[in-house]
Design a protein around this motif. Structure first.
Motif, PDB file in Angstrom:
ATOM      1  N   TYR A  52       0.850  -1.196   0.000  1.00 38.81           N
ATOM      2  CA  TYR A  52       0.000   0.000   0.000  1.00 38.81           C
ATOM      3  C   TYR A  52       0.880   1.238   0.000  1.00 38.81           C
ATOM      4  O   TYR A  52       2.078   1.150   0.265  1.00 38.81           O
ATOM      5  CB  TYR A  52      -0.960  -0.053   1.200  1.00 38.81           C
ATOM      6  N   PRO A  53       0.294   2.390  -0.302  1.00 37.70           N
ATOM      7  CA  PRO A  53       1.121   3.590  -0.451  1.00 37.70           C
ATOM      8  C   PRO A  53       1.880   3.946   0.825  1.00 37.70           C
ATOM      9  O   PRO A  53       1.394   3.705   1.929  1.00 37.70           O
ATOM     10  CB  PRO A  53       0.108   4.692  -0.777  1.00 37.70           C
ATOM     11  N   GLU A  54       3.044   4.549   0.641  1.00 37.19           N
ATOM     12  CA  GLU A  54       3.870   4.951   1.775  1.00 37.19           C
ATOM     13  C   GLU A  54       3.124   5.971   2.621  1.00 37.19           C
ATOM     14  O   GLU A  54       2.317   6.754   2.134  1.00 37.19           O
ATOM     15  CB  GLU A  54       5.192   5.541   1.280  1.00 37.19           C
ATOM     16  N   ASN A  55       3.463   5.985   3.910  1.00 34.19           N
ATOM     17  CA  ASN A  55       2.669   6.740   4.859  1.00 34.19           C
ATOM     18  C   ASN A  55       3.588   7.005   6.043  1.00 34.19           C
ATOM     19  O   ASN A  55       4.171   6.096   6.621  1.00 34.19           O
ATOM     20  CB  ASN A  55       1.478   5.806   5.205  1.00 34.19           C
ATOM     21  N   GLU A  56       3.735   8.271   6.406  1.00 34.17           N
ATOM     22  CA  GLU A  56       4.681   8.656   7.464  1.00 34.17           C
ATOM     23  C   GLU A  56       4.403   7.923   8.775  1.00 34.17           C
ATOM     24  O   GLU A  56       5.321   7.559   9.500  1.00 34.17           O
ATOM     25  CB  GLU A  56       4.592  10.164   7.744  1.00 34.17           C
ATOM     26  N   ASN A  57       3.128   7.743   9.083  1.00 34.38           N
ATOM     27  CA  ASN A  57       2.805   7.109  10.358  1.00 34.38           C
ATOM     28  C   ASN A  57       3.189   5.638  10.399  1.00 34.38           C
ATOM     29  O   ASN A  57       3.466   5.095  11.465  1.00 34.38           O
ATOM     30  CB  ASN A  57       1.315   7.269  10.680  1.00 34.38           C
ATOM     31  N   ILE A  58       3.199   5.008   9.222  1.00 31.36           N
ATOM     32  CA  ILE A  58       3.660   3.614   9.169  1.00 31.36           C
ATOM     33  C   ILE A  58       5.130   3.563   9.583  1.00 31.36           C
ATOM     34  O   ILE A  58       5.557   2.705  10.363  1.00 31.36           O
ATOM     35  CB  ILE A  58       3.466   3.045   7.738  1.00 31.36           C
ATOM     36  N   LEU A  59       5.905   4.525   9.102  1.00 31.72           N
ATOM     37  CA  LEU A  59       7.318   4.568   9.482  1.00 31.72           C
ATOM     38  C   LEU A  59       7.464   4.891  10.966  1.00 31.72           C
ATOM     39  O   LEU A  59       8.319   4.343  11.661  1.00 31.72           O
ATOM     40  CB  LEU A  59       8.065   5.599   8.623  1.00 31.72           C
ATOM     41  N   GLY A  60       6.594   5.795  11.455  1.00 29.06           N
ATOM     42  CA  GLY A  60       6.619   6.115  12.886  1.00 29.06           C
ATOM     43  C   GLY A  60       6.319   4.889  13.732  1.00 29.06           C
ATOM     44  O   GLY A  60       6.921   4.685  14.794  1.00 29.06           O
ATOM     45  N   MET A  61       5.400   4.079  13.274  1.00 26.29           N
ATOM     46  CA  MET A  61       5.082   2.860  14.023  1.00 26.29           C
ATOM     47  C   MET A  61       6.232   1.853  13.943  1.00 26.29           C
ATOM     48  O   MET A  61       6.509   1.142  14.917  1.00 26.29           O
ATOM     49  CB  MET A  61       3.795   2.259  13.498  1.00 26.29           C
ATOM     50  N   ALA A  62       6.887   1.811  12.799  1.00 28.53           N
ATOM     51  CA  ALA A  62       8.066   0.935  12.689  1.00 28.53           C
ATOM     52  C   ALA A  62       9.133   1.381  13.685  1.00 28.53           C
ATOM     53  O   ALA A  62       9.889   0.572  14.215  1.00 28.53           O
ATOM     54  CB  ALA A  62       8.616   0.956  11.269  1.00 28.53           C
ATOM     55  N   LYS A  63       9.181   2.688  13.955  1.00 30.63           N
ATOM     56  CA  LYS A  63      10.136   3.200  14.939  1.00 30.63           C
ATOM     57  C   LYS A  63       9.826   2.632  16.335  1.00 30.63           C
ATOM     58  O   LYS A  63      10.733   2.283  17.085  1.00 30.63           O
ATOM     59  CB  LYS A  63      10.060   4.719  14.963  1.00 30.63           C
ATOM     60  N   ILE A  64       8.548   2.546  16.662  1.00 34.47           N
ATOM     61  CA  ILE A  64       8.180   1.939  17.947  1.00 34.47           C
ATOM     62  C   ILE A  64       8.484   0.440  17.934  1.00 34.47           C
ATOM     63  O   ILE A  64       9.007  -0.111  18.892  1.00 34.47           O
ATOM     64  CB  ILE A  64       6.676   2.168  18.243  1.00 34.47           C
ATOM     65  N   GLN A  65       8.166  -0.196  16.811  1.00 34.18           N
ATOM     66  CA  GLN A  65       8.388  -1.647  16.731  1.00 34.18           C
ATOM     67  C   GLN A  65       9.869  -2.008  16.783  1.00 34.18           C
ATOM     68  O   GLN A  65      10.243  -3.073  17.255  1.00 34.18           O
ATOM     69  CB  GLN A  65       7.774  -2.206  15.444  1.00 34.18           C
ATOM     70  N   GLU A  66      10.690  -1.144  16.243  1.00 36.33           N
ATOM     71  CA  GLU A  66      12.150  -1.353  16.207  1.00 36.33           C
ATOM     72  C   GLU A  66      12.581  -2.583  15.423  1.00 36.33           C
ATOM     73  O   GLU A  66      13.743  -2.961  15.478  1.00 36.33           O
ATOM     74  CB  GLU A  66      12.734  -1.453  17.638  1.00 36.33           C
ATOM     75  N   ARG A  67      11.634  -3.214  14.746  1.00 38.07           N
ATOM     76  CA  ARG A  67      12.039  -4.295  13.859  1.00 38.07           C
ATOM     77  C   ARG A  67      11.001  -4.513  12.769  1.00 38.07           C
ATOM     78  O   ARG A  67       9.930  -3.893  12.794  1.00 38.07           O
ATOM     79  CB  ARG A  67      12.343  -5.586  14.618  1.00 38.07           C
ATOM     80  N   VAL A  68      11.320  -5.365  11.845  1.00 33.14           N
ATOM     81  CA  VAL A  68      10.420  -5.652  10.729  1.00 33.14           C
ATOM     82  C   VAL A  68      10.295  -7.163  10.600  1.00 33.14           C
ATOM     83  O   VAL A  68      11.048  -7.928  11.207  1.00 33.14           O
ATOM     84  CB  VAL A  68      10.954  -5.076   9.394  1.00 33.14           C
ATOM     85  N   TRP A  69       9.340  -7.563   9.807  1.00 35.32           N
ATOM     86  CA  TRP A  69       9.175  -8.975   9.467  1.00 35.32           C
ATOM     87  C   TRP A  69      10.368  -9.398   8.601  1.00 35.32           C
ATOM     88  O   TRP A  69      10.646  -8.739   7.590  1.00 35.32           O
ATOM     89  CB  TRP A  69       7.863  -9.117   8.700  1.00 35.32           C
ATOM     90  N   VAL A  70      11.049 -10.447   8.991  1.00 34.20           N
ATOM     91  CA  VAL A  70      12.184 -10.909   8.190  1.00 34.20           C
ATOM     92  C   VAL A  70      11.636 -11.677   6.988  1.00 34.20           C
ATOM     93  O   VAL A  70      11.393 -12.882   7.045  1.00 34.20           O
ATOM     94  CB  VAL A  70      13.161 -11.754   9.032  1.00 34.20           C
ATOM     95  N   ASN A  71      11.438 -10.906   5.941  1.00 31.09           N
ATOM     96  CA  ASN A  71      10.680 -11.353   4.775  1.00 31.09           C
ATOM     97  C   ASN A  71      10.780 -10.225   3.750  1.00 31.09           C
ATOM     98  O   ASN A  71      11.187  -9.118   4.090  1.00 31.09           O
ATOM     99  CB  ASN A  71       9.219 -11.571   5.250  1.00 31.09           C
ATOM    100  N   GLY A  72      10.375 -10.496   2.526  1.00 32.43           N
ATOM    101  CA  GLY A  72      10.434  -9.454   1.497  1.00 32.43           C
ATOM    102  C   GLY A  72       9.651  -8.205   1.872  1.00 32.43           C
ATOM    103  O   GLY A  72      10.027  -7.084   1.509  1.00 32.43           O
ATOM    104  N   CYS A  73       8.555  -8.365   2.583  1.00 29.21           N
ATOM    105  CA  CYS A  73       7.758  -7.201   2.974  1.00 29.21           C
ATOM    106  C   CYS A  73       8.531  -6.338   3.964  1.00 29.21           C
ATOM    107  O   CYS A  73       8.568  -5.103   3.849  1.00 29.21           O
ATOM    108  CB  CYS A  73       6.451  -7.651   3.625  1.00 29.21           C
TER     109      CYS A  73
END
Lengths: 711, 711
Positions: free
Chosen positions: B310-331
């Motif tokens: 889905y389209p990029e979104n600043e708040n998604i990045l902000g939430m990734a900042k709280i999560q401090e990690r991502v799914w180890v996967n292409g996504c």
């Protein structure tokens, strides 16, 4: 930038070196960055020199802050060369010079004489110290008229007030006295009037006896360096002590202050540091906040001072890691460089230590035992078997606190006070400090006949102290034991605390043997102050439908009797605190009663925090409360994980006890321990003990032995 | 390293790209590092495939962990090329293949059918999903015999159990159903049996009606994307949903899954995210944990998926900042790269949003209002005026929670459950969940006649929902209003909540107008659940010497009546929570009574947390509870700082209220506000309202107006 100069506590060379740290990631660099942000934020507010207000009110806070920022901005002027800082410092000092004499004296609110800015002279001294430091940084930048005005209308009146008007308070061996002499000496140095330095060092009479810094540091601390009021007060006294020591070092090098009296300066700093829990928070001995820690300004200054003037020490660097900053001063520079020189700094793991009390070290002690498990977690045990601690003392001799997994487990309530919370009685001590927080029942120990040690009488308490029996501070079996005689009339108490690392257990096992002897029958209440959620118990608890208080006096009036039940042979209660489970098991019988309490009764203004305790009650003459606390498992609600919620210890039995020895058995999954303790005051490490209980003979050498049948 | 391959959810190109992140400080690099440490730690333990244990017991936990690490080690084999991971994955899978059919079925403990490894089929599906993912990463590395064994003795029996034995549970529109179809589809893909993919997508009948992924995602969510059980359940369902969506995208691209049904996948992820508090914790709507947050595995996966599709979104990045990690996967790779491409990521500040409920969006809504003050702190207000939430629903329509200063201020109790704490009733829901946590009085709203909304009857509650009145989600005056009809027989309720940014106040002011109408007189109890220390009140409280419960039923039996007193014209209570002061002021009179309560009565097993509330009680037919909550000041015990402990608001007056409008006045230091609300259900943004109370006329346009006399 400016002429070569020497301020009270920094010289040009140090200033130059500190400048080099600007923008760096070193401790000094980060400290400078914080100092600049903090000072700039304050300078962005309107400049205001107000009049009077109640303690905790606006004017009180504003004067305190103004004093602090006079110093900070002064130092930043020298370090950054930015004249905005000099201008700000000068503006504040000039406004104070203009207003100071116009302000009448405050109303006196307690035994402390009042100042003009503050209700307590103590606060005025703190202010003077910082204002003088700031002044010393910019005096060369001021015009002669400005200097003249500040000295004549601000500093001289303050110095007169301290050394003439309130001379009785100046010559005093007391922690407030250190602030008095330090501020007067620093002001004297800042304005170039050396007589103030000398009277501060040697007392008004110059005899190093009744007053002055040298007399104070000679008399205030025990040989161990311990300060009798405890770490909360120690850390407040250590700030002027460290600054004054640095001044003496610079202005009176011939006194060799850092070697004075067997290095009392270094020793007392180290003693203070050595009380702290592994997370840097100080145990709340006596009237104290639960959150005061080594990040306190005074401890930062003291640690930096120590790093410069005493031998390097890994734990000092570990503590700097917790502090995350240093004193912005030549001392802090030394610490910052020592820190940078290491590749990796571990969190501090302080050694176990027994700190003796009294001027000759013969008034009991405070015991601190630390043991690390194999994941690096530190369990810390604190037992008070020293002095009462003057007006702020709690009636808790033989009391303990216990810490592990980054939290206080067996807890100290701390003081009954909401510091600086103006609507809560002006932030002063609340009535509940006396009626609850200082009472015996508020602590982790035995209360006799629902009373208080020494009948809550300070004079009686001050005349007594705990008697050390033994202290073993190394290895996988550590312990301490002490006596308290007649803290309740006709009752002798002995408490022996052990920490044991056992291969079957994730954390050290705490073993607590609390022994009471009396010729009369008494009611003994063994209390544990815990926090968290009760997970299980083997006691059939009767939960009350109507709550009543546990009593009418000595703190019992503040405890709700939430539930009670007959104890078991091994009474067991497990609770969950944070991410960790704890299980208490105590040798008891159905003649004993277990109570679950909660504070809050008879507390009409909601002054108390709502906290919980377990009370095991027994009627007896001679009795031994033998308990263990097992730390086990893991809970994380956010990820819904729980491991080992039950623990491994199942039973604790008393084989026998008397004035000679106590023998205990503890067993559980893969665990079968026999604990043998020599109770005789004349025991030594060489004592051979042989004792028979139930037709079985137990023998060991020294104060204690722990035998493991299965391991 | 190995042949070009495509696992279920990653292809060779993605694997290569993820490899490049090893050792980097990117989100993917850090996620990989964590994954490696975590997996290596687990692999260092002895390999064990146990039998049965109670939920929360050893075997239960061990099976769960084994499943998780089969997946983790499988992925790490592909990414690092280290065969130790393949060997570990193979060893576990082979042991399960050997044991699975030998394990009898577990005992059934609730409505969920039992599995062989777990009591609940749900857990078996979670296990299958992860085991299949891990298998897909190493199947090319296994021997043909090994593959054959694992498929025949482990996966086929599991697939049969899901799709044949328990087919009724497979074809089910339910959040557990998503785990069923996702695990079956992923297993099918992993073993190359496409029929399982198709029956999982389209249901056993293949009609996309009664079951299957497409039917589920079409029917489970409201048009807003909201899931009726609330975020705690939503985040659990979103994990298989996101993984299955990624699988559909890869294996059935023709379905264009990410655009399916008006982008329902993206919409429901965004709806779930948009409920979170500023610190990432989900409000505990319905039966829910207080600590579940966006760091949950499912939310991490969903956020990574969203970032890719889905389209990029600043708040998604902000939430990734709280999560401090991502799914180890292409996504996760896409999210990590988007994150790296920005210089600075701000903490997320989500927009205010009203999420409608019901398949057609006409069953009320959940309202989320957010307002930032000028230091960046976000106040968040949550009001429930939607559906009941099925079996896990709480009886709290028109209830609110309130968050600021990084803490929940007006609090939700959450569920009565100690998840996975085995000694606490096996970690299952406790009786107190029904007797307290789900009752109306446990929430922040009005309880009528000491009862419960809809008499605690789920069927009655499921047939009703809140009626939205208005929602204004922008600017310095935001608000929402809704009605609840006959949740108590003959009583209509309307609640209007406003947040107002006012130049005199450090934080937005919360204004709460809770209006009740009835032809009969009722007892109305307006309750606020707060946490912390009461600092002051203007009510003369009678502190009880003996505590009794507040009642006998509907949750009142669990509340101690700690203190009570006659209300004032403006009743005021201030408390300190953490580092912040809060003052509640409510328009009342001496006919009203204020109660201070604490949970814990009739709680024989200490199952409840000890929490506090304020209850303002009134007898009336038509009544308006008009209150404000001011957030003010600062307290830091460790540094002994306290500022502005009193706040600025002094009075709140009701000018008048009826079915047409409510007019309120709020005043204090530099503050004089008139608040005018249109109460008529047919009001619009264009409505012109003119109303007279006390010979004064008030006029405004739209739903509401706030006029400030002095600013």
């Amino acid at each position: 930038m400016q002429a070569n100069l020497s301020t009270v506590l920094m010289d040009q060379e140090e200033i130059n070196e500190i400048q080099q740290e600007l923008g760096k990631a070193s401790l000094m660099g980060k400290s400078l960055e914080q100092l600049i942000i903090d000072t700039d934020n304050y300078m962005a507010l309107p400049l205001d020199v107000p009049g009077h207000s109640p303690a905790g009110g606006y004017a009180h806070n504003k004067h305190q802050q103004n004093g602090k920022y006079i110093d900070q901005a002064g130092r930043l002027f020298l370090i950054t060369g930015d004249e905005k800082y000099a201008q700000f410092t000068a503006n504040l000092l000039m406004q104070y010079a203009d207003k100071y004499l116009k302000l009448g004296f405050q109303e006196q609110r307690n035994t402390n004489p009042p100042g003009r800015l503050f209700h307590q002279l103590l606060n005025e001294h703190v202010w003077l110290l910082y204002a003088s430091l700031g002044y010393s940084c910019i005096s060369h930048w001021l015009s002669a008229t400005q200097r003249q005005e500040i000295i004549a209308r601000l500093f001289i009146p303050l110095l007169d007030m301290s050394t003439v008007q309130y001379d009785f308070d100046f010559d005093r061996i007391h922690n407030h006295g250190i602030w008095a002499v330090a501020s007067v000496a620093i002001c004297g140095a800042a304005i170039g009037q050396d007589k103030y330095i000398d009277m501060s060092i040697h007392g008004l009479k110059g005899d190093d006896e009744e007053g002055g810094f040298l007399a104070q540091i000679s008399k205030l601390f025990a040989p161990s360096g311990y300060y009798m009021e405890g770490p909360y007060y120690h850390r407040y006294a250590i700030r002027p002590l460290a600054m004054f020591a640095e001044l003496v070092h610079r202005f009176r090098p011939e006194l060799d202050i850092f070697n004075f009296k067997d290095q009392v300066i270094g020793k007392t700093i180290q003693a203070m540091l050595s009380t702290a829990y592994p997370n840097g928070v100080f145990p709340a001995l006596n009237d104290a906040s639960k959150t005061m820690d080594i990040k306190d300004e005074g401890v930062i200054i003291a640690l930096s001072l120590f790093a410069k003037h005493y031998p390097e020490n890994e734990n000092i660097l570990g503590m700097a890691k917790i502090q995350e900053r240093v004193w912005v001063n030549g001392c802090g520079l030394v610490l910052s460089k020592a820190y940078e020189a290491k590749n990796k700094i571990e969190m501090p793991c302080l050694p176990s230590v027994e700190l003796n009390e009294g001027r000759d070290g013969d008034k009991g002690a405070q015991g601190f035992i630390r043991m690390q498990n194999n994941t690096g977690d530190i369990s810390q045990l604190v037992m008070n078997y020293g002095q009462h601690g003057m007006d702020h003392g709690h009636f808790d001799t033989l009391g303990l606190t216990y810490f592990n997994n980054n939290q206080e487990v067996l807890r100290e309530y701390g003081f009954g006070r909401w510091v600086n919370v103006e609507p809560k009685f002006g932030g002063r001590y609340l009535d509940e400090n006396k009626s609850y927080a200082r009472q015996t029942i508020a602590h982790n120990l035995v209360t006799v006949d629902a009373g208080c040690q020494n009948s809550f009488d300070i004079n009686t308490a001050e005349a007594k102290h705990g008697e050390p029996h033994f202290f073993i501070g190394n290895g996988n079996l550590q312990g301490m034991s002490a006596y308290a005689h007649d803290f309740y009339p006709g009752v002798t108490q002995q408490r022996t605390l052990l920490l044991v690392n056992h291969e079957q257990l994730a954390h050290p096992l705490l073993i607590d043997l609390f022994r009471l002897s009396s010729e009369e029958t008494h009611q003994y209440d063994y209390a544990l102050q815990y926090e968290g959620q009760i997970v299980r118990t083997n006691v059939e608890l009767e939960h009350h439908n109507t709550l009543n208080s546990m009593g009418n006096d000595f703190g019992y009036q503040h405890l709700w009797n939430v539930a009670q039940g007959k104890a078991q042979d091994t009474t067991l209660v497990s609770w969950l605190q944070g991410q960790s489970y704890y299980t208490w098991l105590s040798a008891s019988s159905s003649d004993d009663t277990l109570f679950c309490t909660r504070t809050g009764a008879n507390d009409p203004s909601f002054n108390l925090r709502s906290e919980t305790s377990l009370v095991l009650r027994r009627q007896a003459r001679n009795s031994l409360f033998a308990s263990v606390i097992e730390t086990h498992g893991y809970f994380n609600e956010a990820i819904e994980a729980s491991l080992d919620a039950r623990g491994k210890i199942q039973h604790i039995n008393i084989i026998g006890f008397n004035d000679h020895a106590s023998i205990i058995e503890v067993y559980g999954e893969g665990i079968d321990l026999t604990i043998m303790v020599n109770n005789a005051p004349d025991a030594t490490v060489d004592s051979q003990t042989t004792i028979e209980f139930n037709q079985q003979t137990y023998s060991w050498q020294g104060f204690l032995a722990v035998e493991s049948k299965r391991s």
